[in-house]
Write a protein that holds these residues in place. Structure first.
Motif, PDB file in Angstrom:
ATOM      1  N   ALA A   1       3.912   4.987  12.517  1.00 36.20           N
ATOM      2  CA  ALA A   1       3.395   6.238  11.962  1.00 36.20           C
ATOM      3  C   ALA A   1       3.528   7.386  12.951  1.00 36.20           C
ATOM      4  O   ALA A   1       3.865   8.520  12.569  1.00 36.20           O
ATOM      5  CB  ALA A   1       1.938   6.054  11.547  1.00 36.20           C
ATOM      6  N   SER A   2       3.304   7.106  14.225  1.00 44.55           N
ATOM      7  CA  SER A   2       3.387   8.163  15.239  1.00 44.55           C
ATOM      8  C   SER A   2       4.801   8.706  15.388  1.00 44.55           C
ATOM      9  O   SER A   2       4.998   9.815  15.894  1.00 44.55           O
ATOM     10  CB  SER A   2       2.897   7.637  16.597  1.00 44.55           C
ATOM     11  N   GLN A   3       5.790   7.941  14.929  1.00 42.31           N
ATOM     12  CA  GLN A   3       7.182   8.374  15.016  1.00 42.31           C
ATOM     13  C   GLN A   3       7.692   8.939  13.692  1.00 42.31           C
ATOM     14  O   GLN A   3       8.895   9.168  13.522  1.00 42.31           O
ATOM     15  CB  GLN A   3       8.056   7.220  15.509  1.00 42.31           C
ATOM     16  N   GLY A   4       6.776   9.168  12.767  1.00 38.79           N
ATOM     17  CA  GLY A   4       7.121   9.834  11.522  1.00 38.79           C
ATOM     18  C   GLY A   4       7.942   9.002  10.556  1.00 38.79           C
ATOM     19  O   GLY A   4       8.658   9.552   9.706  1.00 38.79           O
ATOM     20  N   ILE A   5       7.824   7.686  10.635  1.00 37.13           N
ATOM     21  CA  ILE A   5       8.614   6.797   9.781  1.00 37.13           C
ATOM     22  C   ILE A   5       7.942   6.649   8.419  1.00 37.13           C
ATOM     23  O   ILE A   5       6.717   6.634   8.309  1.00 37.13           O
ATOM     24  CB  ILE A   5       8.803   5.445  10.486  1.00 37.13           C
ATOM     25  N   ASP A   6       8.754   6.552   7.379  1.00 39.21           N
ATOM     26  CA  ASP A   6       8.237   6.545   6.006  1.00 39.21           C
ATOM     27  C   ASP A   6       7.442   5.284   5.667  1.00 39.21           C
ATOM     28  O   ASP A   6       6.445   5.355   4.934  1.00 39.21           O
ATOM     29  CB  ASP A   6       9.391   6.651   5.001  1.00 39.21           C
TER      30      ASP A   6
ATOM     31  N   ASN B   1       0.871  -1.178   0.000  1.00 34.69           N
ATOM     32  CA  ASN B   1       0.000   0.000   0.000  1.00 34.69           C
ATOM     33  C   ASN B   1       0.912   1.233   0.000  1.00 34.69           C
ATOM     34  O   ASN B   1       1.443   1.638   1.024  1.00 34.69           O
ATOM     35  CB  ASN B   1      -0.911   0.022   1.223  1.00 34.69           C
ATOM     36  N   SER B   2       1.114   1.775  -1.201  1.00 31.39           N
ATOM     37  CA  SER B   2       2.008   2.919  -1.383  1.00 31.39           C
ATOM     38  C   SER B   2       1.188   4.204  -1.369  1.00 31.39           C
ATOM     39  O   SER B   2       0.314   4.396  -2.217  1.00 31.39           O
ATOM     40  CB  SER B   2       2.762   2.789  -2.703  1.00 31.39           C
ATOM     41  N   VAL B   3       1.480   5.080  -0.398  1.00 30.63           N
ATOM     42  CA  VAL B   3       0.691   6.307  -0.249  1.00 30.63           C
ATOM     43  C   VAL B   3       1.523   7.573  -0.332  1.00 30.63           C
ATOM     44  O   VAL B   3       0.988   8.663  -0.549  1.00 30.63           O
ATOM     45  CB  VAL B   3      -0.096   6.299   1.090  1.00 30.63           C
ATOM     46  N   ARG B   4       2.832   7.481  -0.191  1.00 30.62           N
ATOM     47  CA  ARG B   4       3.674   8.683  -0.106  1.00 30.62           C
ATOM     48  C   ARG B   4       4.169   9.147  -1.465  1.00 30.62           C
ATOM     49  O   ARG B   4       4.409  10.332  -1.683  1.00 30.62           O
ATOM     50  CB  ARG B   4       4.872   8.410   0.813  1.00 30.62           C
TER      51      ARG B   4
END
Length: 250
Positions: free
Chosen positions: A186-191, A161-164
Motif C-alpha cells: 500500500a505504501s508503494q501505491g500498488i492497486d 476485499n475489494s475497495v477500489r
C-alpha cells in the motif's frame, strides 16, 4: 546420485545462504546414501511420509520441513512419530523454505505469476532477495474477475476485499503467510495485494489504505514451486520424482 552430491545440487540451485530463514534449509533428516526416487510435496506431514513409504521413495523434498525457530526442541508426540517413520524407512528429508519462495524461475512467487498471468517486475522490499514481489496484471481486470481467475486456476475460492471498484493494473504478492506485507504494498501505491492467508488486521489495512486484497490459501499458493522443482530435477537429472498434493484448506 550420492546424497552428498544431491545436497550440493540443491544448494547450488536454491542458494539457501543468500537469505535468513526461520528453519534450516537443505538436508534435515539423513536417510539413504543414494538418491534415486523422490517424493515432493508442500509440507512434510505424516500423510506425505506415509505416501513416500508406500512408493518406496528414498527421499522427500518439501517446502515446509522441520525444526522451526521457536518450536519445542524435544522430539516427542507428532514430531517423534514423523522422524521415527523417516529413520525406520531410511528416507532423506530435504526442506527449502524462503529459498524456494524467491527462486526467479522455480519459486512459488514466480510460478504463481505464470499461473495467474502476472508480470513480475521486482522485489517489494529494498533488498537483493525480497520475499514479496510486485508487478502488473498482463490484462487489467476488476477484483471480481481476478477472484474468479484465482478460483478457477488454484481450485480454491479466495477471500476477497475489494475497495477500489476499478480495474486492477499493478499488483504485489507473496505466497503463503505473507499477509503482513500488505502495508508495504500500500505504501508503494500498488492497486492490489495477493497472498495465501489473512489476519484480522489485514482487512482494516486494505480498507483504510485503499488496496484490494486477496487471500488464496497458504497451501493453494505454494503447491507450484515444489512441483516445479521436482519436474526440473526429473528433466535435468533423470530422477524418478512424484509430486503428491496432500490437500489443505488453509
Amino acid at each position: 546420485m550420492k546424497r552428498s552430491d544431491f545436497t550440493h545440487l540443491l544448494n547450488s540451485l536454491l542458494k539457501p545462504d543468500a537469505v535468513r530463514d526461520f528453519a534450516p534449509n537443505g538436508l534435515q533428516v539423513e536417510g539413504a546414501e543414494q538418491v534415486k526416487k523422490i517424493v515432493t510435496g508442500v509440507t512434510a506431514s505424516q500423510a506425505l511420509i506415509n505416501s513416500a513409504i508406500e512408493l518406496q521413495a528414498d527421499t522427500i523434498l518439501v517446502h515446509h520441513g522441520y525444526f522451526w525457530k521457536g518450536e519445542a526442541q524435544v522430539i516427542t508426540g507428532m514430531k517423534k512419530r514423523r522422524i521415527a517413520s523417516l529413520l525406520t524407512h531410511d528416507i532423506n528429508l530435504y526442506g527449502y523454505h524462503l529459498p524456494l519462495d524467491i527462486h526467479p524461475e522455480l519459486g512459488n512467487n514466480a510460478q504463481l505469476a505464470q499461473l495467474l498471468d502476472m508480470e513480475l517486475q521486482g522485489g517489494l522490499e529494498a533488498t537483493p532477495n525480497s520475499v514479496p514481489v510486485y508487478g502488473k496484471l498482463k490484462t487489467p481486470m476488476t477484483a471480481e474477475a481476478f477472484a474468479d481467475k484465482i478460483a478457477t486456476t488454484l481450485h480454491r475460492k479466495p477471500l476477497v476485499n475489494s475497495v477500489r471498484h476499478k480495474p486492477i493494473e499493478t499488483i504485489a504478492w507473496c505466497t503463503g503467510g505473507g499477509q503482513g506485507y500488505i502495508d508495504l504494498a500500500a505504501s508503494q501505491g500498488i492497486d492490489a495485494y495477493l497472498t495465501g492467508e489473512a489476519s484480522e488486521q489485514t482487512i482494516h489495512s486494505s480498507n483504510e489504505q485503499g488496496i484490494d486484497f486477496f487471500a488464496a490459501g497458504h497451501h493453494a499458493t505454494e503447491r507450484y514451486g515444489i512441483k516445479a522443482l521436482g519436474e526440473y530435477l526429473a528433466a535435468q537429472n533423470g530422477f524418478d520424482v512424484t509430486f503428491i498434493d496432500i490437500d489443505n484448506p488453509v
